[in-house]
Design an enzyme around this catalytic site. Structure first.
Site, PDB file in Angstrom:
ATOM      1  N   CYS A 231      -1.281   3.506   2.661  1.00  0.00           N
ATOM      2  CA  CYS A 231      -2.740   3.357   2.688  1.00  0.00           C
ATOM      3  C   CYS A 231      -3.482   4.653   2.344  1.00  0.00           C
ATOM      4  CB  CYS A 231      -3.187   2.802   4.032  1.00  0.00           C
ATOM      5  SG  CYS A 231      -4.805   1.961   3.941  1.00  0.00           S
TER       6      CYS A 231
ATOM      7  N   GLU B  36       1.094  -2.213   5.282  1.00  0.00           N
ATOM      8  CA  GLU B  36       1.138  -1.209   6.342  1.00  0.00           C
ATOM      9  C   GLU B  36       1.234  -1.874   7.713  1.00  0.00           C
ATOM     10  OE1 GLU B  36      -1.745   2.486   7.859  1.00  0.00           O
ATOM     11  OE2 GLU B  36      -2.532   0.925   6.539  1.00  0.00           O
TER      12      GLU B  36
ATOM     13  N   LYS C 226       3.564   8.091   7.196  1.00  0.00           N
ATOM     14  CA  LYS C 226       2.217   8.314   6.680  1.00  0.00           C
ATOM     15  C   LYS C 226       1.811   9.771   6.833  1.00  0.00           C
ATOM     16  CE  LYS C 226      -2.307   5.979   6.788  1.00  0.00           C
ATOM     17  NZ  LYS C 226      -3.038   4.843   7.395  1.00  0.00           N
TER      18      LYS C 226
END
Length: 584
Positions: free
Chosen positions: A156, A41, A116
């Protein structure tokens, strides 16, 4: 298709340098026959970039670095594709105006392929300050090995959606569930997940649950390295759904792991999958999956990595600390020697009239075992000078706590002077129990650029030192350049009752409850957010609970002025602890 898991250690904000790091990892991956390289990330920025993300010049530079990376791939590695973590401008005028995104970089250029969905704002995370949340799942189609692969991309927190495993989860979408209808062949998760005790098993449990839900392998790539207070342990892995036995079990978290990268080390490692998924190219019994270290070893390696990277990334090549003969400074000395090499660590011993001969001998013996440079500076004359200067001001010499604190501040001043003169990183040696209740001196033992064990309770300090002195720690010690045989910290230090040695026959237990009593109370209040009433209901005497709470509240102003510490627990005194000073 052959995937390369690039477990990288970026320098926050160094876009050009991180681009070179990604290119170097891509060369390693290509040499191993990889088709696709996965990086963590925000790998182009390093995590967490914090307010560097607010600088328009860096956002503009990011595009140039990605263009250069694509040009280098075209020249050197035209068949290779790389997934790079980046910050994508959203086009929105007010903040937040970025996406936490992933770009696919190939010989022909680059494009954003994932954003994300879940943005953490708890503990040390503050992503909603900078990023917008994406509203749709991300699926990348990639032609490799004579077929088209459908890759689900998550970043994540997007994997952290199992409340029964985690204990909590962010409100919002379930990015894993939303990929069900896409019938993906692989789920990829690019992460920057900081170290935490027992966290590796939890990550693997979440991946196993996702593999079971989606009926496909999960590839998890994590950042490694220390960035300020955070230490990222890497420990990237692959879970293959073919071998998931019980996706709801945390105890069996490792049973479906078919590839495991190292903990606390940079590494580029390949894993191959053949269609139709899910089936690995090798049977599970022949896939090498090295066991992860024990919890004590993981903790020690994380602390060593945190010190090594903090020093390197801040431009220090050597370190200094005060060595007293107590267990806290002994542990910090061992960590520093493993992180930097004993020849780059200097210790200063500063005995007062109250310092015991045993403590001085223990400190000198430890310095010898570790190969540290050591010097001694007696402080009795300085103490007398302070007394002479302050006597007319105070109508008598300093006494009691004032006199004790003066000793600590004399030592802190000497340490800062030596560190300044020699260009060294001064390491603070206080532990979490002391920071919690204020058993530490501002501008004294709290001086330093990094509090190495500031997130380690005193009882945990004893436990880690006992492990370091055991035969089980031998291989780890040797690998990190420490003496591998015999005691390292030493029984004389480990068995000594804790004492600041600031007055005759002083013990910590004169001022505080025994650490075996104190630490569980602190953990319950700090980590589990227990109230005094809950502590009392669970058996803590009311007077003791109130005393500890009062000490903790009164010490908030000290913690606000403490050096950054390495976070290794659930809730550390740092960016994840935001308590007011003036409060009731």
């Amino acid at each position: 298709m052959r995937l390369a898991l690039a477990q990288l250690n970026p320098l926050v904000g160094d876009l050009a340098g991180n681009g070179e790091l990604i290119l170097a990892a891509s060369r390693q991956a290509a040499a191993q026959g990889a088709d696709l390289v996965l990086t963590p990330e925000l790998s182009l920025w390093g995590y967490p970039p914090r307010d560097l993300l607010l600088r328009p010049s860096l956002i503009a530079k990011q595009g140039a670095v990605l263009n250069q990376l694509a040009a280098s791939l075209a020249q050197e590695l035209p068949q290779l594709a790389v997934l790079v973590g980046m910050a994508e401008p959203s086009g929105a005028a007010p903040l937040p105006n970025l996406f936490n995104a992933v770009a696919l970089v190939e010989a022909g250029g680059w494009r954003v392929v994932a954003r994300k969905r879940l943005l953490p704002t708890y503990d040390v995370f503050d992503e909603q300050r900078y990023f917008c949340a994406a509203t749709a799942p991300s699926v990348l189609e990639l032609k490799r090995g004579g077929r088209t692969w459908r890759l689900g991309l998550t970043i994540c927190e997007d994997l952290w959606v199992e409340e029964e495993l985690q204990g909590h989860r962010l409100a919002g979408a379930d990015p894993v569930a939303e990929l069900l209808s896409s019938r993906i062949d692989l789920l990829l998760n690019l992460s920057a997940s900081p170290f935490g005790q027992a966290k590796v098993a939890l990550r693997q449990s979440l991946a196993r649950r996702a593999a079971s839900r989606l009926a496909c392998p999960v590839v998890y790539v994590n950042q490694v390295g220390g960035n300020d207070e955070l230490v990222f342990d890497g420990a990237s892995f692959v879970v293959d759904a073919s071998f998931v036995v019980d996706a709801s079990s945390v105890v069996d978290a490792g049973s479906a792991v078919v590839s495991q990268l190292a903990s606390c080390k940079e590494q580029v490692s390949c894993w191959e999958v053949n269609g139709p998924a899910p089936a690995t190219s090798l049977p599970p019994s022949s896939l090498p999956v090295a066991p992860l270290p024990t919890e004590n070893e993981q903790l020690f390696r994380a602390l060593v990595l945190g010190v090594a990277d903090y020093a390197r990334k801040c431009g220090f090549s050597s370190a200094l600390l005060g060595l007293s003969g107590g267990i806290d400074s002994a542990l910090v000395a061992v960590i520093a020697a493993a992180a930097l090499g004993g020849e780059r660590v200097q210790v200063l011993m500063m005995p007062s009239p109250w310092s015991s001969a045993g403590s001085l001998n223990d400190a000198q013996a430890l310095a010898g075992r570790l190969g540290l440079g050591s010097r001694t500076a007696e402080i009795a004359a300085l103490m007398a000078s302070f007394d002479t200067t302050l006597t007319p001001v105070l109508a008598g010499p300093p006494s009691g706590l004032s006199a004790e604190n003066l000793q600590s501040r004399i030592r802190g001043t000497l340490l800062m002077a030596v560190a300044n003169q020699q260009g060294q990183l001064l390491l603070s040696t206080g532990n979490k129990s002391e920071l919690a209740v204020g058993y530490c001196t501002l501008y004294g033992d709290m001086n330093g650029g990094l509090a190495v064990i500031g997130d380690l309770y005193k009882t945990s300090v004893f436990e880690l030192c006992a492990w370091l002195d055991s035969a089980a720690a031998g291989p780890c010690r040797r690998e990190l350049g420490l003496p591998g045989d015999g005691e390292l910290v030493g029984r004389a230090i480990r068995d000594k009752p804790p004492s600041a040695e600031l007055r005759p026959d002083q013990l910590d237990s004169d001022s505080l409850p025994d650490y075996a009593v104190l630490d569980p109370i602190l953990k319950a209040y700090i980590e589990e957010l227990a109230s005094p009433e809950q502590l009392i209901a669970s058996g803590t005497p009311a007077e003791l609970a109130e005393r500890v709470m009062q000490l903790l509240r009164r010490a908030e102003f000290k913690r606000r002025q403490a050096p950054p510490l390495l976070k290794i627990g659930g809730r550390a005194f740092g960016s994840g602890w935001r308590m007011p000073i003036a409060a009731r």
